[in-house]
Design an enzyme around this catalytic site. Sequence first.
Site, PDB file in Angstrom:
ATOM      1  N   HIS A  20      69.268  26.779  31.371  1.00 14.82           N
ATOM      2  CA  HIS A  20      68.716  26.429  32.730  1.00 14.82           C
ATOM      3  C   HIS A  20      68.042  25.432  33.112  1.00 14.82           C
ATOM      4  CE1 HIS A  20      65.155  28.177  30.762  1.00 14.82           C
ATOM      5  NE2 HIS A  20      64.560  28.219  31.955  1.00 14.82           N
ATOM      6  N   HIS A  25      65.779  24.572  34.194  1.00 12.73           N
ATOM      7  CA  HIS A  25      63.982  24.129  34.825  1.00 12.73           C
ATOM      8  C   HIS A  25      63.784  22.658  33.542  1.00 12.73           C
ATOM      9  CE1 HIS A  25      62.422  28.364  35.499  1.00 12.73           C
ATOM     10  NE2 HIS A  25      62.752  28.104  36.845  1.00 12.73           N
ATOM     11  N   ASP A  29      61.763  21.871  31.832  1.00 12.44           N
ATOM     12  CA  ASP A  29      61.061  21.981  30.334  1.00 12.44           C
ATOM     13  C   ASP A  29      62.144  22.442  29.882  1.00 12.44           C
ATOM     14  OD1 ASP A  29      60.599  24.533  31.513  1.00 12.44           O
ATOM     15  OD2 ASP A  29      60.018  25.240  30.172  1.00 12.44           O
ATOM     16  N   HIS A  30      63.025  22.519  29.776  1.00 10.52           N
ATOM     17  CA  HIS A  30      64.701  22.694  29.437  1.00 10.52           C
ATOM     18  C   HIS A  30      65.130  21.747  29.356  1.00 10.52           C
ATOM     19  CE1 HIS A  30      63.155  26.991  28.227  1.00 10.52           C
ATOM     20  NE2 HIS A  30      62.992  26.891  29.478  1.00 10.52           N
ATOM     21  N   HIS A  42      65.752  34.185  35.184  1.00  9.04           N
ATOM     22  CA  HIS A  42      64.633  34.129  35.402  1.00  9.04           C
ATOM     23  C   HIS A  42      65.141  33.408  36.241  1.00  9.04           C
ATOM     24  CE1 HIS A  42      61.557  31.691  33.231  1.00  9.04           C
ATOM     25  NE2 HIS A  42      62.425  31.278  33.330  1.00  9.04           N
ATOM     26  N   ASP A 101      64.704  31.229  27.863  1.00  4.89           N
ATOM     27  CA  ASP A 101      64.139  31.616  28.697  1.00  4.89           C
ATOM     28  C   ASP A 101      64.302  33.639  29.343  1.00  4.89           C
ATOM     29  OD1 ASP A 101      62.203  29.763  28.278  1.00  4.89           O
ATOM     30  OD2 ASP A 101      62.421  29.409  30.699  1.00  4.89           O
ATOM     31  N   HIS A 161      60.101  29.674  23.960  1.00  7.62           N
ATOM     32  CA  HIS A 161      59.135  29.220  24.211  1.00  7.62           C
ATOM     33  C   HIS A 161      58.024  30.258  22.695  1.00  7.62           C
ATOM     34  CE1 HIS A 161      58.555  27.431  27.620  1.00  7.62           C
ATOM     35  NE2 HIS A 161      59.361  28.313  27.571  1.00  7.62           N
TER      36      HIS A 161
HETATM   37 FE    FE Z   1      61.194  27.256  30.064  1.00 12.82          FE
HETATM   38 ZN    ZN Z   2      62.075  28.583  32.704  1.00 13.72          ZN
END
Ligand code: FE
Ligand code: ZN
Length: 250
Positions: free
Chosen positions: A57, A59, A61-62, A119, A142, A180
């Site tokens: 996805h 985001h 942090d990905h 998400h 996530d 995570h």
């Molecule tokens: Fe994440």
């Molecule tokens: Zn995420």
Amino acid sequence: MAALEIVRIPVLSDNYVWLVHEPESGATMAVDPAVAEPVLAAAETRGWTITDIWNTHWHPDHTGGNAAIKEAAKAWGGCTITGPAAEYERIPTLDVQVRDGDRVRLGNHVADVWDVPAHTAGHIAYHFADAFADGGAIFVGDTLFAMGCGRLFEGTADQMYANMRRLAALDDATRVYCAHEYTLSNARFAVTVEPGNAALAARLAAVEAARAAGVATVPTSIGEERATNPFLRAGSAAELGRIRALKDAA
Ligand code: FE
Ligand code: ZN
């Protein structure tokens, strides 16, 4: 067919990037590289070169490491970035857009793409039915966590419930690679939802010991989650939504 080799790379405060190597072809793929440097270093240590990035996805942090890994990969013939078609506008580094029913190849292994919206609106997962001699692997980003699920930022409890039903139908041995280390917080919340679940109580104790010792608690497995994850065990979308709202407020 040789089993996949999968390396866990802890980055940022609690993210895991997964480095996946297919030994027969030499192909190496990074799942959701939040950052580039530790991922490139982990590959180099093993004599691997990153040929692919798969994003679940959009985001940051990905996807934050996409561009720098792609730049570094020019030194060994390049790197192809695959990710959700529905989020291509938010992942400008994407080379290949995929959606539910598509198949993505890593050397001699092939993964099925699943749409798992909730998400984020276009979130996908990658399922290797034959990752190992004794079972499959699924990279869920996530969507599913150990004893938890992702927050419903861009979707509904109905969608997440459908995702949970589909995941729960996989073989118990399927390894689940989430993005995570949220396990301890999830476990402490889960026991308040299911105070009578002995397997969950035992898992909380094991996770507390592991985290106290600095040990990672993922990957998990579908079997473990079927026994202890209140979101996977919820009997309806309404129940999942109620549990999710309690966790958001916790
Ligand atoms: Fe994440
Ligand atoms: Zn995420």
